[in-house]
Write a protein that holds these residues in place. Structure first.
Motif, PDB file in Angstrom:
ATOM      1  N   ALA A  16       0.838  -1.201   0.000  1.00 32.49           N
ATOM      2  CA  ALA A  16       0.000   0.000   0.000  1.00 32.49           C
ATOM      3  C   ALA A  16       0.866   1.241   0.000  1.00 32.49           C
ATOM      4  N   GLY A  17       2.135   1.051   0.115  1.00 34.45           N
ATOM      5  CA  GLY A  17       3.007   2.215   0.020  1.00 34.45           C
ATOM      6  C   GLY A  17       3.580   2.647   1.358  1.00 34.45           C
ATOM      7  N   ASN A  18       3.424   1.825   2.372  1.00 36.83           N
ATOM      8  CA  ASN A  18       3.942   2.220   3.669  1.00 36.83           C
ATOM      9  C   ASN A  18       4.771   1.089   4.232  1.00 36.83           C
ATOM     10  N   SER A  19       5.912   1.398   4.762  1.00 39.06           N
ATOM     11  CA  SER A  19       6.796   0.332   5.223  1.00 39.06           C
ATOM     12  C   SER A  19       6.361  -0.260   6.547  1.00 39.06           C
ATOM     13  N   GLY A  20       5.458   0.459   7.296  1.00 43.10           N
ATOM     14  CA  GLY A  20       4.917  -0.118   8.518  1.00 43.10           C
ATOM     15  C   GLY A  20       5.982  -0.516   9.505  1.00 43.10           C
ATOM     16  N   GLU A  21       5.750  -1.592  10.249  1.00 38.00           N
ATOM     17  CA  GLU A  21       6.652  -2.004  11.298  1.00 38.00           C
ATOM     18  C   GLU A  21       7.760  -2.873  10.743  1.00 38.00           C
ATOM     19  N   LYS A  22       7.708  -3.224   9.489  1.00 41.04           N
ATOM     20  CA  LYS A  22       8.703  -4.084   8.897  1.00 41.04           C
ATOM     21  C   LYS A  22       9.732  -3.237   8.165  1.00 41.04           C
ATOM     22  N   PHE A  23      10.948  -3.816   8.090  1.00 42.27           N
ATOM     23  CA  PHE A  23      12.002  -3.141   7.348  1.00 42.27           C
ATOM     24  C   PHE A  23      11.930  -3.638   5.916  1.00 42.27           C
ATOM     25  N   ILE A  24      11.653  -2.742   4.990  1.00 43.84           N
ATOM     26  CA  ILE A  24      11.433  -3.136   3.610  1.00 43.84           C
ATOM     27  C   ILE A  24      12.709  -2.928   2.805  1.00 43.84           C
ATOM     28  N   TYR A  25      13.079  -3.967   2.053  1.00 41.73           N
ATOM     29  CA  TYR A  25      14.218  -3.845   1.142  1.00 41.73           C
ATOM     30  C   TYR A  25      13.691  -3.166  -0.108  1.00 41.73           C
ATOM     31  N   ALA A  26      14.023  -1.890  -0.264  1.00 40.84           N
ATOM     32  CA  ALA A  26      13.588  -1.153  -1.447  1.00 40.84           C
ATOM     33  C   ALA A  26      14.786  -0.976  -2.364  1.00 40.84           C
ATOM     34  N   GLN A  27      14.555  -1.139  -3.673  1.00 43.00           N
ATOM     35  CA  GLN A  27      15.647  -1.041  -4.630  1.00 43.00           C
ATOM     36  C   GLN A  27      15.295  -0.060  -5.730  1.00 43.00           C
ATOM     37  N   LEU A  28      16.287   0.705  -6.126  1.00 41.90           N
ATOM     38  CA  LEU A  28      16.072   1.756  -7.113  1.00 41.90           C
ATOM     39  C   LEU A  28      16.165   1.197  -8.531  1.00 41.90           C
ATOM     40  N   LYS A  29      15.149   1.506  -9.281  1.00 42.19           N
ATOM     41  CA  LYS A  29      15.127   1.106 -10.690  1.00 42.19           C
ATOM     42  C   LYS A  29      15.415   2.345 -11.536  1.00 42.19           C
ATOM     43  N   PHE A  30      16.218   2.160 -12.582  1.00 41.53           N
ATOM     44  CA  PHE A  30      16.532   3.278 -13.470  1.00 41.53           C
ATOM     45  C   PHE A  30      16.770   2.724 -14.872  1.00 41.53           C
ATOM     46  N   LYS A  31      16.978   3.625 -15.793  1.00 43.37           N
ATOM     47  CA  LYS A  31      17.151   3.188 -17.195  1.00 43.37           C
ATOM     48  C   LYS A  31      18.575   2.701 -17.367  1.00 43.37           C
ATOM     49  N   GLY A  32      18.735   1.429 -17.256  1.00 42.42           N
ATOM     50  CA  GLY A  32      20.066   0.846 -17.333  1.00 42.42           C
ATOM     51  C   GLY A  32      19.990  -0.514 -16.672  1.00 42.42           C
ATOM     52  N   SER A  33      21.131  -1.102 -16.439  1.00 48.17           N
ATOM     53  CA  SER A  33      21.166  -2.406 -15.793  1.00 48.17           C
ATOM     54  C   SER A  33      21.129  -2.201 -14.286  1.00 48.17           C
ATOM     55  N   TRP A  34      19.934  -2.213 -13.736  1.00 48.12           N
ATOM     56  CA  TRP A  34      19.721  -1.815 -12.335  1.00 48.12           C
ATOM     57  C   TRP A  34      19.627  -2.989 -11.365  1.00 48.12           C
ATOM     58  N   LEU A  89       8.231   6.763  -3.028  1.00 52.36           N
ATOM     59  CA  LEU A  89       9.658   6.743  -2.678  1.00 52.36           C
ATOM     60  C   LEU A  89       9.869   7.177  -1.234  1.00 52.36           C
ATOM     61  N   PHE A  90       9.087   8.185  -0.799  1.00 49.96           N
ATOM     62  CA  PHE A  90       9.328   8.789   0.516  1.00 49.96           C
ATOM     63  C   PHE A  90       8.786   7.947   1.670  1.00 49.96           C
ATOM     64  N   TYR A  91       8.119   6.827   1.332  1.00 49.48           N
ATOM     65  CA  TYR A  91       7.638   5.930   2.377  1.00 49.48           C
ATOM     66  C   TYR A  91       8.640   4.810   2.658  1.00 49.48           C
ATOM     67  N   PHE A  92       9.729   4.822   1.919  1.00 53.38           N
ATOM     68  CA  PHE A  92      10.715   3.752   2.082  1.00 53.38           C
ATOM     69  C   PHE A  92      12.078   4.384   2.341  1.00 53.38           C
ATOM     70  N   PRO A  93      12.409   4.579   3.595  1.00 53.49           N
ATOM     71  CA  PRO A  93      13.600   5.365   3.922  1.00 53.49           C
ATOM     72  C   PRO A  93      14.929   4.673   3.642  1.00 53.49           C
ATOM     73  N   PHE A  94      14.902   3.393   3.256  1.00 54.20           N
ATOM     74  CA  PHE A  94      16.156   2.716   2.931  1.00 54.20           C
ATOM     75  C   PHE A  94      16.065   2.227   1.487  1.00 54.20           C
ATOM     76  N   LEU A  95      17.111   2.546   0.712  1.00 49.86           N
ATOM     77  CA  LEU A  95      17.078   2.251  -0.718  1.00 49.86           C
ATOM     78  C   LEU A  95      18.419   1.662  -1.153  1.00 49.86           C
ATOM     79  N   VAL A  96      18.356   0.570  -1.895  1.00 46.93           N
ATOM     80  CA  VAL A  96      19.571  -0.024  -2.459  1.00 46.93           C
ATOM     81  C   VAL A  96      19.706   0.463  -3.900  1.00 46.93           C
ATOM     82  N   PHE A  97      20.891   0.976  -4.190  1.00 51.50           N
ATOM     83  CA  PHE A  97      21.146   1.527  -5.523  1.00 51.50           C
ATOM     84  C   PHE A  97      22.372   0.799  -6.059  1.00 51.50           C
ATOM     85  N   THR A  98      22.178  -0.124  -6.991  1.00 51.02           N
ATOM     86  CA  THR A  98      23.284  -0.882  -7.547  1.00 51.02           C
ATOM     87  C   THR A  98      23.054  -1.064  -9.047  1.00 51.02           C
ATOM     88  N   GLY A  99      24.057  -1.541  -9.743  1.00 56.32           N
ATOM     89  CA  GLY A  99      23.875  -1.706 -11.183  1.00 56.32           C
ATOM     90  C   GLY A  99      25.154  -2.067 -11.887  1.00 56.32           C
TER      91      GLY A  99
END
Lengths: 239, 489
Positions: free
Chosen positions: A17-35, A71-81
């Motif tokens: 629903a867009g909220n990380s709640g009490e769980k720690f969510i692994y969020a990953q950044l998608k972009f135009k490239g090999s993400w 994006l602002f509901y997930f304070p931790f973001l993995v950015f790799t590629g």
């Protein structure tokens, strides 16, 4: 005086629903490239995280772009590629700037890929032209937020240190060039999918420790730098 | 009265008659006379003589006679001797000076000569410096035993040389043994947890047989510092005592010099004083049952405020969690629950529980300490989460007694996205996030949505609801002051 705050943003079980709640969510950044060099890595990370810490991490990850309002509901973001990627738009750079200034933390794993590393540097330079990545000292809280990390490990050992971008008095972007996400994928027999280079003893364990430490650091900040912890940490380090 | 002849007065006085006299002479003699007059006139201009006539001033000088009225003058015949001296001075000086009589001790009060018989030496201390500073008179006579124990050394007063001062002792009696506390220097305020120094001097009169004595500093009868003092051969002994207050508020202390066996006046062995103890920083103990974004952001906010001293404990691992490394590779420490909630709790001003269930860490009896802490002025905040309120097993515990909500035995947690609203006509500093009520209310309306609440929580009678949730009946931010009054309209 006593006060209660009886509502909570912590109790949403449905993170989609867009909220990380009490769980720690692994969020990953998608972009135009090999993400997404390791599409399954988050599953084992979430397993270890849930089993070893007091937090829960769902096995599903959240994929986000810099244009998503969620994006602002997930304070931790993995950015790799892998490889270079097209420049982000101005709006996306603006969102990135807001995200980090608002308390978000990004794990940037370049895996030692020069093209991706340069593209990422350009991205952060556009967002924060006045700032630059600096070496994170060994005594920083990220190296002791949960485990005591001996050295900066990963699938490779390209660089023996982490670098960070400090925003609003905290390390908001933690960069590793050692392919830390790459240590996690395993085959059906439980062996690492990708070879470790150079294959130093303890390389996998230290990589696991550092991954979890970075995530716990995003939640606890400089907690392990508080005075109350120092005598215990010093004693353990001495041993 | 002075009448002074000065040029041109004198010159005109001399010139006019001289010029008139010259006019009646013959021309030749006239010219000579005028020339002589001019030379004489020049002579006067150069020398400018003056003639001064004055009458003597008949007003009498004002003399102040200051009689020491402190307790030490009550020893032996000191007061009688002092009054006898005062009467002798009156007889000798009344025709030559305007005399005014004063009694002085820690303050100066005017007395009437005719009432000297009623003079009593009952002042608590002797401040000679006040007498020296009084410069209303052409001269002062001080009758005192010289045992000052308040104010600065009279010899160091700036006005010491402004008027003549004559000092005489009361005489009589032998040199009695007497210790006294004087020159007490105390700060008007101090800070909790920081050392406070008390400096003073012990005056030693007479020739005591004992070589030493003790000095005690107490608060409400409880000893907080002491010192052994050597008094042999000394007239004045500087002393320093110190203490570190652990509670805020206006505190009463007393200093006491242990009386010697032959001491004849013990009243000046004790001095009482007050120090206002403030908190330098607000001390907060923040306990979170698990890592969360709330903890991360609130901790950062509290840490960034230099006026806040934050101690926090974050439960990173539960007993059920596995470990993949040896214990010595974990940075985790044992949660010092016993120390925090029994011994150290009074060190704090605010205690925060966030999503923290006590049962895994300490017995319910420790919650009584928190209740006592709040009833004695401490503040407590419980922040919602799965392991707060009913989920944290707080129903029926001492914590429920101090919380502004009734906690059901089981949690009625409901997942629902909503925005909390400021309850109509609510006014509280907590709600004032913008410095303006209308702007604050608008900001509350625009806050990010919440996603759950415990529908079994109810506000107690006397609690004040500040924010409401779905249907207006859900409680979100409320408070009460347990120690102020059980029921508030």
């Amino acid at each position: 005086m006593t006060a209660v705050f009886a509502g909570s943003p912590l109790q949403a079980d449905d993170f989609s629903a867009g909220n990380s709640g009490e769980k720690f969510i692994y969020a990953q950044l998608k972009f135009k490239g090999s993400w997404d060099p390791y599409p399954e890595a988050h599953k084992l990370i979430s397993y270890y995280f849930t089993k070893t810490t007091s937090m829960e991490m769902p096995s599903e990850r959240k994929i986000l772009t810099l244009s998503d309002k969620e994006l602002f509901y997930f304070p931790f973001l993995v950015f790799t590629g892998r490889g270079g990627y097209p420049e982000f738009t101005e709006d996306q750079i603006r969102n990135l700037r807001r995200y980090l200034r608002g308390g978000g933390i990004i794990l940037l794993d370049t895996s030692g890929d020069d093209e991706f590393g340069k593209s990422a540097e350009r991205t952060f330079r556009r967002a924060f032209p006045e700032k630059e990545f600096k070496k994170i000292p060994q005594y920083h809280a990220v190296f002791r937020s949960f485990y005591l990390v001996d050295y900066v490990s990963g699938r490779t050992l390209n660089r023996p240190y982490l670098t960070g971008l400090e925003i609003e008095s905290k390390i908001a972007v933690i960069r590793t060039d050692n392919d830390i996400i790459g240590i996690w994928p395993q085959d059906k027999t439980g062996n690492p999918t990708y070879a470790y280079i150079p294959g130093k003893p303890g390389q996998q364990k230290e990589g696991i420790k550092l991954t979890l430490n970075i995530m716990i650091y995003s939640l606890s900040g400089t907690y392990k730098s508080d005075d109350v912890h120092q005598p215990f940490i010093k004693e353990k380090l001495r041993r | 009265m002075n009448f002074i002849f000065t040029p041109p007065n004198l010159y005109i006085f001399l010139l006019i008659p001289a010029a008139a006299a010259a006019m009646i002479l013959r021309p030749r003699e006239r010219i000579f006379s005028l020339r002589l007059l001019i030379y004489f006139f020049l002579f006067l201009i150069i020398l400018s003589p003056r003639l001064e006539l004055s009458k003597p001033n008949k007003k009498k000088p004002a003399v102040g006679i200051f009689i020491d009225g402190s307790l030490s003058m009550g020893i032996s015949e000191r007061t009688d001797n002092a009054l006898r001296t005062a009467r002798q001075l009156y007889s000798a000086l009344k025709s030559e000076a305007d005399l005014a009589f004063y009694k002085f001790s820690d303050r100066i009060e005017k007395i009437v000569y005719e009432n000297l018989n009623g003079f009593a030496a009952d002042g608590e201390s002797t401040d000679l410096s006040k007498v020296i500073r009084d410069t209303r008179y052409h001269g002062k006579i001080i009758i005192s035993d010289g045992r000052y124990n308040e104010g600065i050394n009279p010899l160091n007063v700036n006005e010491i040389n402004s008027v003549p001062i004559y000092v005489t002792g009361p005489g009589g009696g032998n040199r009695s043994v007497d210790l006294g506390i004087g020159d007490l220097k105390i700060p008007g305020f101090g800070f909790r947890g920081e050392k406070i120094d008390i400096d003073f001097k012990i005056s030693a009169g007479g020739s005591p047989k004992e070589n030493e004595t003790m000095v005690y500093l107490k608060e409400k009868g409880k000893l907080i510092d002491s010192r052994r003092i050597e008094i042999s051969g000394k007239k004045e002994i500087p002393v320093n005592l110190s203490f570190t207050p652990d509670k805020v508020g206006l505190k009463n202390y007393n200093l006491e010099v242990k009386a010697l066996a032959e001491e004849i006046n013990e009243a000046n062995n004790i001095r009482n004083f007050q120090v206002n103890i403030n908190r330098k920083k607000i001390r907060i103990l923040y306990v979170a049952g698990r890592p969360s974004w709330e903890y991360s952001l609130l901790r950062r906010l509290l840490k960034s405020d230099w006026q806040i001293d934050l101690v926090s404990f974050l439960i990173l691992r539960n007993p059920a969690n596995r470990t993949i490394v040896p214990e010595n590779e974990l940075s985790l420490i044992h949660f010092p629950a016993r120390e925090m909630f029994t011994k150290k709790i009074d060190d704090f001003d605010l205690l925060i529980y966030e999503n923290f269930s006590y049962k895994r860490f300490f017995p319910q009896a420790y919650l009584s300490h928190i209740k006592k802490f709040v009833n004695e002025g401490g503040a407590f905040l419980m922040m919602g989460g799965k392991e707060s309120f009913a989920g944290g097993n707080y129903s029926g515990t001492p914590l429920e007694d101090i919380l502004p909500v009734d906690i059901a035995e089981s949690s009625g947690w409901k997942t629902e996205t909503f925005r909390a609203k400021v309850k109509k006509d609510s006014r509280h500093p907590v709600l004032d996030i913008a410095g303006d009520p209308e702007i604050s209310e608008a900001l509350w309306r625009d806050m990010p949505p919440l996603t759950g609440y415990d529908e079994n929580l109810k506000a107690k009678d006397g609690a004040t609801v500040l924010l409401e949730g779905p249907g207006g009946g859900r409680l979100f931010l409320h408070y009460q002051n347990p120690g102020v009054g059980a029921a508030q309209p």
